[in-house]
Design an enzyme around this catalytic site. Structure first.
Site, mmCIF file in Angstrom:
data_model
loop_
_atom_site.group_PDB
_atom_site.id
_atom_site.type_symbol
_atom_site.label_atom_id
_atom_site.label_comp_id
_atom_site.label_asym_id
_atom_site.label_seq_id
_atom_site.Cartn_x
_atom_site.Cartn_y
_atom_site.Cartn_z
ATOM 1 N N GLU A 37 0.784 -1.265 -0.140
ATOM 2 C CA GLU A 37 0.058 0.131 -0.017
ATOM 3 C C GLU A 37 1.012 1.058 0.024
ATOM 4 O O GLU A 37 1.904 1.221 0.692
ATOM 5 C CB GLU A 37 -0.940 -0.001 1.389
ATOM 6 C CG GLU A 37 -1.724 1.239 1.364
ATOM 7 C CD GLU A 37 -2.604 1.219 2.348
ATOM 8 O OE1 GLU A 37 -2.555 0.352 3.350
ATOM 9 O OE2 GLU A 37 -3.408 2.359 2.549
ATOM 10 N N ARG B 146 5.221 -12.357 9.866
ATOM 11 C CA ARG B 146 5.992 -11.064 9.652
ATOM 12 C C ARG B 146 7.289 -11.047 10.396
ATOM 13 O O ARG B 146 7.552 -11.657 11.228
ATOM 14 C CB ARG B 146 5.184 -9.839 9.847
ATOM 15 C CG ARG B 146 4.321 -9.823 11.285
ATOM 16 C CD ARG B 146 3.643 -8.352 11.276
ATOM 17 N NE ARG B 146 2.687 -7.829 10.170
ATOM 18 C CZ ARG B 146 2.753 -6.879 9.581
ATOM 19 N NH1 ARG B 146 3.598 -5.795 9.645
ATOM 20 N NH2 ARG B 146 2.004 -6.491 8.573
ATOM 21 N N LYS C 141 4.372 0.986 9.211
ATOM 22 C CA LYS C 141 4.520 2.304 8.750
ATOM 23 C C LYS C 141 3.726 3.281 9.438
ATOM 24 O O LYS C 141 4.406 4.567 9.394
ATOM 25 C CB LYS C 141 3.628 2.227 7.284
ATOM 26 C CG LYS C 141 4.678 1.467 6.142
ATOM 27 C CD LYS C 141 3.990 1.234 4.937
ATOM 28 C CE LYS C 141 3.169 0.144 4.809
ATOM 29 N NZ LYS C 141 2.443 0.028 3.461
HETATM 30 P P1 ATP Z 1 2.740 -2.089 7.969
HETATM 31 O O1 ATP Z 1 2.025 -2.806 8.867
HETATM 32 O O2 ATP Z 1 4.243 -2.030 8.174
HETATM 33 O O3 ATP Z 1 2.183 -1.124 7.693
HETATM 34 P P2 ATP Z 1 1.363 -3.561 5.876
HETATM 35 O O4 ATP Z 1 1.285 -4.927 6.205
HETATM 36 O O5 ATP Z 1 0.208 -2.646 6.205
HETATM 37 O O6 ATP Z 1 2.430 -3.132 6.768
HETATM 38 P P3 ATP Z 1 1.638 -3.303 3.282
HETATM 39 O O7 ATP Z 1 2.045 -2.283 2.215
HETATM 40 O O8 ATP Z 1 -0.018 -3.677 3.020
HETATM 41 O O9 ATP Z 1 2.127 -2.952 4.515
HETATM 42 O O10 ATP Z 1 2.429 -4.640 2.799
HETATM 43 C C1 ATP Z 1 2.665 -5.180 1.681
HETATM 44 C C2 ATP Z 1 3.193 -6.796 1.722
HETATM 45 O O11 ATP Z 1 4.314 -6.826 2.673
HETATM 46 C C3 ATP Z 1 1.997 -7.409 2.540
HETATM 47 O O12 ATP Z 1 1.781 -8.613 1.735
HETATM 48 C C4 ATP Z 1 2.416 -7.641 3.752
HETATM 49 O O13 ATP Z 1 2.078 -8.682 4.459
HETATM 50 C C5 ATP Z 1 4.138 -7.759 3.798
HETATM 51 N N1 ATP Z 1 4.530 -7.299 4.999
HETATM 52 C C6 ATP Z 1 4.300 -6.130 5.545
HETATM 53 N N2 ATP Z 1 4.958 -5.854 6.846
HETATM 54 C C7 ATP Z 1 5.778 -7.210 6.646
HETATM 55 C C8 ATP Z 1 6.511 -7.744 7.735
HETATM 56 N N3 ATP Z 1 7.053 -7.113 9.019
HETATM 57 N N4 ATP Z 1 7.329 -8.806 7.663
HETATM 58 C C9 ATP Z 1 6.862 -9.519 6.463
HETATM 59 N N5 ATP Z 1 6.078 -9.152 5.372
HETATM 60 C C10 ATP Z 1 5.301 -8.026 5.607
HETATM 61 MG MG MG Z 2 -1.518 -3.063 4.913
#
Ligand code: ATP
Ligand code: MG
Length: 567
Positions: free
Chosen positions: A37, A264, A274
């Site tokens: 995102e 994760r 983020k």
């Molecule tokens: P955050 O919680 O850091 O904002 P998010 O999951 O909301 O992370 P996205 O941009 O939606 O962020 O993530 C893109 C991809 O990266 C998704 O498939 C998500 O599952 C993966 N991802 C995000 N954070 C991690 C992490 N700490 N370890 C492994 N994969 C991750």
């Molecule tokens: Mg997300």
């Protein structure tokens, strides 16, 4: 990318995929995607997901991976974030070819799918307020309550949804919900909202839309449209999988990808979401998303981490289902290991102490040949000028040394790297303050190159630079951003500063580097002998003013320091 292909990791996801290709499930194809995102910069957790998705595509014959922006929340998403993500994935070494996509590319199709659900009586426009929807949803213990709008006619729903799209209503007046089961044990299945009104322009579609699809509706359908075979996501989506499958089962889609969840990545001494990183930026605790102390890829890049070392780290931590916190020391170890092989050695003095060699001729300058790498001859060598007045590191000298101090002291002889043996004969101090101004030494002309023909030994080898030739530089020393391994940022909602390591950044303004560093390109990396690995800062370093970031120390000194603190 041969280094990636040569040592293929194994894990439960790769095992599932190997089985699937054998049994020709998904026609034996492997299509993955990385779906960020664009609401912030990518962090090292994302790197785990990138390496997994792009890695799997590379490892499987004919495998492909999409880079897809999950851009359904225009209030939080920007073009800047999107560009940073593109740059970071590229920098990490992955290539999506012509497979760059956006969920917003599919807004028309998604809208049609929503209309189809309405026609099938599987979706309805609900006019409860957000609070009421929450109230009606029930809890883990209690079933939810059906919305009074649940049984609107297909025609009424179609009309209302059309009007929502046309902007006839205000935000929150209506939403579109899937009609599933308000008594489901899985709260995600209790008539989830799939469209909402958001009167916010979108960075790609402008003001063409004022209704936006929710993640759970968008993600599965985007996956299906792209022909994804394995939709890999983190564990928190496990409870969303029934909804993922419901949407694809109800609608007449050709492709039904398989969602697989993995744990994760969490890393000690930092935070990884983020939202939390944005707080650090907005409250000014760091200089920006690319501050070298941030766990973002942009920060790590600026700090001097190599893409190869981050990929190796992601291979090392592996992929499983159990959540854990990886020690930052493992990442640093991996970075150090890579830099050790690839970085030229140079000399720089961070905290300078002047050394005058009394018996060295006033106007002589010797250009000493110094190899760039002790083990790798192919890296060649450079000339480093040596003269009567030099700088050494302040803490390489002690006037009154304790027993275990083996470096320079009055009457003691040490080696200057690649140069000569020198012996301290006098200490010059400021009359008023008593501060040491310079150390006077003699050198042994017989020891050129740093070896004594008579075989006498010295206990220390010091790095040095010639005063006349040195390049002045600013050097930034970085350390852990947070004091504790597991910072509880939620608890510190109001006072984040208390959790931060007050010594996470030290700026040294008057360092001296050997002249060969004059033309260092931004992002070029070196080992400063005996000090650590350093990288020319991409933003602030220029020919006029050199700025170097310390990437990582030569050894893990943190363990020692924090052990001392705890005892
Ligand atoms: P955050 O919680 O850091 O904002 P998010 O999951 O909301 O992370 P996205 O941009 O939606 O962020 O993530 C893109 C991809 O990266 C998704 O498939 C998500 O599952 C993966 N991802 C995000 N954070 C991690 C992490 N700490 N370890 C492994 N994969 C991750
Ligand atoms: Mg997300």
């Amino acid at each position: 990318m041969t280094d990636l292909e040569s040592q293929v990791p194994t894990d439960f996801i790769r095992n599932i995929i190997a089985q699937n290709t054998q049994t020709k499930k998904h026609d034996g194809k492997v299509v993955t995607r990385f779906p960020p995102e664009p609401n912030g910069y990518l962090h090292i957790g994302h790197a785990k997901s990138i390496c997994l998705n792009f890695g799997i595509a590379l490892e499987n014959e004919g495998g492909i991976c999409y880079l897809r922006f999950d851009d359904t929340n225009p209030a939080k998403e920007t073009a800047e974030y999107m560009e940073s993500i593109i740059a970071d994935v590229k920098w990490l070494g992955f290539d999506w070819g012509d497979r760059l996509r956006h969920a917003s590319d599919y807004f028309d199709q998604l809208y049609e799918y929503a209309v189809e659900l309405i026609k099938m009586e599987k979706a309805y426009v609900c006019s409860l307020s957000a609070d009421e929807i929450r109230e009606y949803r029930g809890t883990l213990q209690e079933p939810g309550k059906e919305s009074p709008y649940r049984n609107r006619s297909v025609q009424e729903n179609l009309d209302l949804f059309e009007k929502m799209k046309a902007g006839a209503f205000e935000e929150g007046e209506h939403v579109l919900r899937a009609k599933i089961d308000m008594a489901s044990g899985n709260i995600n299945m209790r008539d989830p909202v799939i469209y909402r009104i958001r009167k916010v322009p979108h960075h790609r579609t402008g003001d063409r839309w004022c209704i936006y699809p929710m993640y759970d509706f968008t993600h599965c359908l985007s996956d299906s449209i792209e022909g994804i075979t394995h939709s890999l996501c983190t564990m928190e989506y496990e409870d969303h999988r029934p909804l993922y499958d419901w949407v694809l089962d109800e609608l007449d889609v050709g492709c039904h990808p398989q969602q697989i969840e993995f744990a994760r990545l969490n890393l000690s001494y930092t935070v990884m979401s983020k939202r939390k990183l944005l707080r650090l930026v907005q409250e000014g605790h760091v200089s920006g998303w690319d501050d070298p102390r941030m766990p973002t890829l942009a920060g790590m890049r600026r700090r001097g981490y190599t893409p190869a070392s981050i990929r190796t780290f992601c291979d090392r931590i592996g992929v499983g289902k159990k959540e854990s916190t990886v020690d930052l020391a493992l990442l640093e170890y991996t970075v150090r290991e890579d830099l050790n092989e690839t970085c030229p050695r140079v000399m720089g003095v961070l905290r300078p102490l002047r050394v005058v060699i009394e018996n060295y001729p006033e106007d002589t300058i010797e250009e000493l040949d110094c190899p760039y790498h002790p083990e790798n001859k192919e890296m060649g060598s450079r000339k480093v000028p040596f003269s009567k007045t030099l700088y050494i590191e302040e803490d390489d000298f002690m006037e009154d040394p304790p027993k275990k101090f083996f470096r320079l002291a009055p009457g003691r002889e040490v080696r200057l790297r690649y140069a000569y043996y020198i012996k301290c004969v006098e200490v010059v101090k400021d009359e008023k303050t008593g501060e040491i101004i310079e150390v006077r030494c003699t050198y042994d002309p017989e020891t050129k190159g740093g070896w004594a023909p008579d075989g006498r030994k010295v206990k220390a080898t010091l790095h040095w630079v010639s005063e006349k030739h040195a390049m002045k530089a600013e050097v930034r020393l970085y350390d852990r951003l947070f004091e504790k391994a597991n910072p509880d940022i939620e608890k510190a909602e109001s006072d984040l500063a208390k959790l931060l390591n007050p010594n996470s950044l030290e700026i040294l303004k008057a360092c001296y580097l050997e002249p060969s560093l004059k033309d260092s390109k931004p992002e070029s990396r070196y080992q400063f002998e005996r000090l650590g690995y350093f990288c020319a800062d991409a933003c602030d370093s220029s020919e006029e003013k050199l700025v170097f970031n310390r990437t990582v120390t030569l050894r893990d000194t943190w363990a020692k320091i924090s052990n001392k603190k705890n005892t």
